[in-house]
Scaffold this motif. Structure first.
Motif, PDB file in Angstrom:
ATOM      1  N   PHE A 194       0.521  -1.400  -0.247  1.00 45.54           N
ATOM      2  CA  PHE A 194       0.063   0.168  -0.275  1.00 45.54           C
ATOM      3  C   PHE A 194       0.901   1.186   0.164  1.00 45.54           C
ATOM      4  CE2 PHE A 194      -3.193   3.182   2.106  1.00 45.54           C
ATOM      5  CZ  PHE A 194      -3.795   3.457   1.128  1.00 45.54           C
ATOM      6  N   LEU A 195       1.177   1.951  -0.986  1.00 45.15           N
ATOM      7  CA  LEU A 195       1.934   2.868  -1.429  1.00 45.15           C
ATOM      8  C   LEU A 195       0.911   4.602  -0.718  1.00 45.15           C
ATOM      9  CD1 LEU A 195       3.732   1.547  -4.361  1.00 45.15           C
ATOM     10  CD2 LEU A 195       4.386   0.972  -1.402  1.00 45.15           C
ATOM     11  N   ARG A 196       1.453   5.662  -1.033  1.00 47.57           N
ATOM     12  CA  ARG A 196       0.861   6.719  -0.749  1.00 47.57           C
ATOM     13  C   ARG A 196       2.720   7.774  -2.318  1.00 47.57           C
ATOM     14  NH1 ARG A 196       4.676  10.077   1.408  1.00 47.57           N
ATOM     15  NH2 ARG A 196       5.576   9.249   3.931  1.00 47.57           N
ATOM     16  N   ASP A 197       1.836   8.843  -2.427  1.00 48.10           N
ATOM     17  CA  ASP A 197       2.313   9.894  -3.274  1.00 48.10           C
ATOM     18  C   ASP A 197       3.983  10.416  -1.879  1.00 48.10           C
ATOM     19  OD1 ASP A 197       0.732  11.888  -2.237  1.00 48.10           O
ATOM     20  OD2 ASP A 197       0.885  12.031  -4.455  1.00 48.10           O
ATOM     21  N   ASN A 198       4.749  11.076  -2.397  1.00 48.32           N
ATOM     22  CA  ASN A 198       5.349  12.331  -0.894  1.00 48.32           C
ATOM     23  C   ASN A 198       3.936  13.007  -0.315  1.00 48.32           C
ATOM     24  OD1 ASN A 198       7.607  13.233  -0.440  1.00 48.32           O
ATOM     25  ND2 ASN A 198       7.673  14.855  -1.073  1.00 48.32           N
ATOM     26  N   TYR A 199       2.794  13.539  -1.143  1.00 42.99           N
ATOM     27  CA  TYR A 199       2.128  14.809  -0.413  1.00 42.99           C
ATOM     28  C   TYR A 199       1.080  13.878   0.513  1.00 42.99           C
ATOM     29  CZ  TYR A 199       4.699  16.799  -3.628  1.00 42.99           C
ATOM     30  OH  TYR A 199       5.879  17.769  -4.498  1.00 42.99           O
ATOM     31  N   GLY A 200       1.200  12.569   0.036  1.00 45.26           N
ATOM     32  CA  GLY A 200      -0.458  11.896   0.983  1.00 45.26           C
ATOM     33  C   GLY A 200      -1.076  12.080   0.451  1.00 45.26           C
ATOM     34  N   ARG A 201      -1.410  12.046  -1.109  1.00 45.70           N
ATOM     35  CA  ARG A 201      -2.679  13.179  -1.294  1.00 45.70           C
ATOM     36  C   ARG A 201      -2.958  11.383  -2.745  1.00 45.70           C
ATOM     37  NH1 ARG A 201      -0.071  18.395  -4.013  1.00 45.70           N
ATOM     38  NH2 ARG A 201      -0.479  19.532  -1.702  1.00 45.70           N
TER      39      ARG A 201
END
Length: 161
Positions: A44-51
């Motif tokens: 489960f991944l996210r981008d740097n901004y958590g958006r």
């Protein structure tokens, strides 16, 4: 939620294998459970901004190069999402993650990424929202599940370290 009833309502009736709790691919290896089909690693991944969030399914032995994958998908610095984000977006705790958790993502906030290495796979091993059982989800059922939950599958060439 009764995931088995939900799957049955979509005409998906995979076999269910009960077993002791498995928190990781390593746990499954240590247990030496002989099961047919395609084992998966679920990240489960996210981008740097958590958006932006994504659920990546790949081979259990693959060491994913997140920096290269980030460039490939055009997201800023991919990283692992926290347990809190996992609960908020997919409704499961760490160690219970599988593609079936997308049933809890009714607003399609999580993208579904599948490693191209899995294209020929079948009978995908999936936790049914708990890590004490495994479903063997056939390829056609996986595609149907994604359609029923409103998630488009993004097939990716996932880079290795």
């Amino acid at each position: 939620m009764d995931i088995m009833a939900r799957l049955a309502s979509w005409q998906i009736r995979p076999p269910l294998i009960e077993h002791p709790p498995l928190h990781s691919c390593d746990d499954a290896d240590r247990l030496l459970v002989g099961r047919p089909g395609t084992r998966l690693k679920n990240l489960f991944l996210r981008d740097n901004y958590g958006r932006r969030h994504a659920l990546l399914l790949t081979r259990p032995d693959k060491q994913v190069d997140l920096k290269a994958l980030s460039r490939r998908v055009g997201w800023s610095r991919l990283g692992f999402a926290s347990a809190e984000r996992l609960q908020r977006y997919l409704g499961v705790a760490p160690g219970h993650v599988s593609v079936l958790a997308l049933v809890n993502d009714g607003e399609q906030q999580v993208e579904l990424w599948l490693d191209e290495d899995l294209k020929d796979g079948d009978n995908f091993h999936c936790h049914p929202l708990r890590n004490t059982a495994t479903l063997l989800l056939g390829r056609a059922d996986l595609l149907r599940f994604a359609e029923c939950t409103g998630h488009r599958i993004h097939w990716l060439a996932v880079p290795e370290c």
